[in-house]
Design a protein around this motif. Structure first.
Motif, PDB file in Angstrom:
ATOM      1  N   HIS A 173       0.834  -1.203   0.000  1.00  0.00           N
ATOM      2  CA  HIS A 173       0.000   0.000   0.000  1.00  0.00           C
ATOM      3  C   HIS A 173       0.871   1.256   0.000  1.00  0.00           C
ATOM      4  N   ARG A 174       1.929   1.240   0.795  1.00  0.00           N
ATOM      5  CA  ARG A 174       2.814   2.402   0.837  1.00  0.00           C
ATOM      6  C   ARG A 174       3.468   2.634  -0.521  1.00  0.00           C
ATOM      7  N   ALA A 175       3.918   1.564  -1.157  1.00  0.00           N
ATOM      8  CA  ALA A 175       4.565   1.710  -2.466  1.00  0.00           C
ATOM      9  C   ALA A 175       3.580   2.224  -3.511  1.00  0.00           C
ATOM     10  N   LEU A 176       2.358   1.704  -3.500  1.00  0.00           N
ATOM     11  CA  LEU A 176       1.354   2.141  -4.469  1.00  0.00           C
ATOM     12  C   LEU A 176       0.983   3.607  -4.262  1.00  0.00           C
ATOM     13  N   MET A 177       0.872   4.047  -3.009  1.00  0.00           N
ATOM     14  CA  MET A 177       0.570   5.453  -2.744  1.00  0.00           C
ATOM     15  C   MET A 177       1.726   6.344  -3.192  1.00  0.00           C
ATOM     16  N   SER A 178       2.962   5.852  -3.058  1.00  0.00           N
ATOM     17  CA  SER A 178       4.106   6.614  -3.543  1.00  0.00           C
ATOM     18  C   SER A 178       4.048   6.787  -5.057  1.00  0.00           C
TER      19      SER A 178
END
Length: 781
Positions: free
Chosen positions: A292-297
């Motif tokens: 999720h963190r990578a996708l939001m980045s």
């Protein structure tokens, strides 16, 4: 490798949770075993009768097969550890086995050694019974399996735990050991192993750097060394990866078992304490959280507002997760670059226009590059954010930028970018509960900064007030009311136990006298309100003050020493427009006058009653008086000789006493106000005495009003020192004893006192609960 990879004991969340759960289970097993000790043997006989279809030969075969397996289990693990040369884990293995056996060898007569004699057994089933029937062995097996389990293959670990847990049901069929002993050994072994794992560590704590290097190599990033930027703790282990070629710096974040458990506990806590609109959707696993963190980045990077670019996300061995990204671009916010504050707010406005929230707007996550502000982090970011999450972003950025640039420039930039309405609404979240702790911790004196920002928002927008946003499921007032409600149930229990006797005596009551007692009881609240109203110089509503006295009964009864009632009075006066000092002084003055009036009336009625000889029945034993005097002198000496207490007496107590004395002198120069306070305090004291006298008359009478007044004042004074809230139990005992001392029969004294307490205490208490809530809704307290 530069830096330490060790994780401190206080941050090993999974290990701590395992120890806590094992402790709770052990306590539950011990308690249930003590309570149901006599039922275990009956349970074993019942189960044996049900499953008694096995022949003795088949039972022996089951016993032998299972016994060999459970006996060989620890030795198999031991050989594997020695073969793999895992000496640290081997040390934990031995320590866990010894501590588990030692813990169950302690008895009332000392240490009991195991009776395991291999050379004296003639049959294999008798040999195995020495181990299987001894809970120390099951504790040893559970302990070593707990310690070595994380280093075993998943299939073997699950198989052996299943075999170990089968120990209890098999004993019901083929052994004579009480299952409770087996269960105790299992839990003690688990707890011992959990403690050893926490102290010594497990293979899961070993950072898989080699796997991380291979993952990055497949992404075209050749790593030659790592440097620790941030050790594993509340967050991930952050490393800087260096390479020989011209590859830009890469930041590697490694999430282990403890970050996963800590994140799960944090999510669970937020779900339990915060409203649904304030809580982001739960992540089912650590892998989903990192993804999720990578996708939001990536999503924020498409808006050219991300300070870093994700490079790799991968699962590593032993449950670790890797997240690699480029080093953050741009410069951190600095007070010298005042124009950056507008750039930050413009970037947040752009983010919010796409319905994206950041959720972690600390200064460390903000960068400025070529006049454009960018964001980093994204662990709490959300796509399709709710209005609550967007407002939280605004409140966080108000706090962060105000700490750097000052509250004036920060609020001005926010209003110019987002508008007055948005900033005003978000300012309601400038509270300790609404701002995440990680954001508050990054700002020095965060509470003071939030206060100044709210004041600046009011000045900038022209609003008269800021409505505090409720973000938690339960407010502080609701929690306090819940505690008071439980306290009410606790203190009411002795009264409930006397209800049958009281109901029996109601058959002879004169209800006209009981109604008169209820009316007199109601007048005491008017008197108390009049006294406090005069002490506050008539600056509050007398009607609301009278209503507050009913709620005051509930607060005073459900808290020891009546401190809840005093606090409620001060709070009501504050809400009525008085300052904190003035409200406290008014309550202190009212209490002082109440004491003076009470003592004066006590002396007066004692003289009128002519019962000086009888009053000695209320005086404690001389030994008790000497003890009280000695303690008082000791406390006084301690206060005088200890500098800190002497300073407290001079700086805190002395000014309060001086202020009360000054108020009393001023009161003496105002006869009308002084007379109203005296009448109000006298009505409170005499009204209580009259209510008790009326209650006695309701059951046939037999004493005078003067006598009852003396009993009420002396008995109430002695019972006020009781530690129970509202003096429950002590008041009843003192009044019944006092009436008996003056010759009133117990058949009249007991129901009379119970009726008196119903009229003056319990009925107002039950009416006080809804009254207290009504005052809260009207914002009077």
């Amino acid at each position: 490798m530069a830096g330490s990879l060790l994780q401190p004991l206080t941050r090993r969340t999974s290990d701590i949770v395992r120890v806590v759960v094992a402790t709770v289970v052990l306590v539950a097993v011990v308690v249930t075993s003590l309570v149901t000790r006599g039922e275990w043997e009956a349970l074993e006989r019942s189960v044996s009768d049900i499953v008694g279809v096995l022949s003795p030969g088949v039972s022996n075969v089951v016993y032998i097969v299972y016994g060999v397996s459970i006996l060989a289990l620890p030795f198999t693990i031991l050989i594997g550890l020695i073969g793999a040369r895992r000496w640290k884990l081997l040390g934990g293995f031995v320590a866990a086995a010894f501590l588990a056996a030692f813990a169950l060898s302690i008895s009332g007569t000392g240490l009991s050694a195991p009776n395991w004699h291999i050379d004296e057994s003639t049959r294999i089933d008798t040999l195995l019974s020495q181990f299987l029937d001894d809970p120390r062995w099951i504790a040893i097996v559970a302990a070593v399996l707990t310690v070595s389990g994380p280093g075993l293959p998943t299939k073997w670990r699950r198989t052996w735990w299943t075999l170990l847990l089968a120990f209890i049901p098999i004993h019901l069929v083929v052994s004579t050991v009480v299952p409770a002993r087996s269960l105790l050994g299992l839990v003690v072994g688990w707890l011992t192993g959990a403690v050893v794992v926490w102290v010594v560590g497990t293979p899961a704590l070993e950072v898989p750097l080699a796997s991380a290097v291979r993952v990055l190599d497949r992404r075209g990033i050749s790593v030659t060394s790592f440097t620790v930027l941030s050790p594993a703790g509340r967050g991930p282990l952050v490393l800087s990866a260096a390479s020989d070629d011209a590859t830009p710096e890469v930041v590697v974040e490694l999430y282990g078992l403890n970050q996963r458990s800590g994140g799960a506990l944090s999510q669970g806590w937020r779900v339990a304490t915060f409203r649904p609109s304030e809580t982001a959707p739960l992540h089912a696993s650590l892998q989903r959280a990192v993804e999720h963190r990578a996708l939001m980045s990536i999503a924020i990077g498409d808006l050219a507002l991300a300070a870093s670019t994700p490079l790799a996300v991968a699962s590593l061995e032993r449950g670790w997760m890797l997240y690699a990204h480029s080093a953050a671009r741009g410069e951190l916010l600095e007070p010298e670059r005042g124009s950056d504050v507008h750039a930050v707010w413009r970037s947040l406005g752009e983010l919010h226009s796409r319905q994206i929230s950041h959720g972690d707007l600390r200064a460390a996550e903000l960068r400025v590059s070529e006049g454009t502000a960018t964001f980093d982090g994204f662990g709490a970011a959300e796509l399709g954010a709710t209005d609550a999450q967007l407002q939280s972003d605004v409140a966080q950025l108000l706090l962060t930028t105000a700490a750097i640039y000052g509250d004036g420039p920060s609020v001005t930039a926010a209003v110019d970018t987002l508008g007055e309405d948005v900033v005003l609404a978000a300012s309601g979240r400038l509270t300790r509960a609404a701002i995440p702790r990680r954001v508050r911790s990054a700002v020095p004196e965060a509470k003071k900064v939030m206060t100044t920002v709210r004041d600046t928002v009011l000045d900038r927008t022209g609003a008269t007030s800021i409505t505090t946003e409720k973000v938690t499921r339960f407010t502080r007032n609701q929690i306090i009311q819940l505690v008071l409600l439980f306290a009410l149930v606790y203190v009411a229990y002795p009264f409930f136990s006397a209800v049958p006797t009281f109901v029996t005596e109601l058959g002879s009551i004169d209800w006209r006298w009981a109604a008169a007692g209820l009316a007199v009881s109601a007048l005491t609240y008017v008197g108390a309100a009049a006294a406090l109203w005069a002490c506050a110089s008539g600056l509050v509503s007398f009607k609301n003050l009278t209503i507050m006295q009913v709620a005051n009964t509930f607060a005073a009864t459900t808290t020891p020493a009546g401190v809840g009632g005093l606090a409620l009075s001060v709070r009501f006066l504050q809400k009525g427009g008085l300052g904190v000092t003035r409200a406290t002084a008014a309550v202190a003055l009212q209490q002082s006058m109440q004491v003076i009036t009470h003592v004066t009336l006590l002396v007066l009625f004692s003289v009128v009653a002519g019962t000086s000889a009888e009053l000695t029945k209320f005086v404690p034993d001389p030994t008790v008086l000497y003890l009280i005097s000695g303690v008082a002198l000791g406390v006084l000496g301690t206060v005088l000789f200890v500098p800190t207490l002497r300073r407290w007496l001079r700086t805190a107590v002395r000014p309060q006493l001086a202020e009360v004395t000054r108020d009393l002198l001023e009161l003496a120069r105002d006869p009308r106000r002084f007379l109203l306070i005296v009448l109000g305090c006298g009505a409170t004291t005499l009204g209580a005495a009259f209510a008790l006298w009326v209650s006695i008359e309701a059951f046939g009478g037999g004493t005078t009003f003067v006598t009852v007044t003396v009993v009420t004042m002396i008995g109430g004074t002695l019972a006020s020192a009781a530690p129970t809230p509202g003096g429950v139990g002590a008041v009843e005992a003192a009044l019944i004893g006092g009436l008996a001392a003056f010759g009133l029969p117990a058949s009249i004294a007991v129901p009379s006192v119970l009726l008196y307490r119903v009229l003056t205490c319990w009925l107002p208490v039950f009416l006080g609960w809804p009254t207290l809530r009504w005052l809260g809704k009207k914002e009077m307290i």
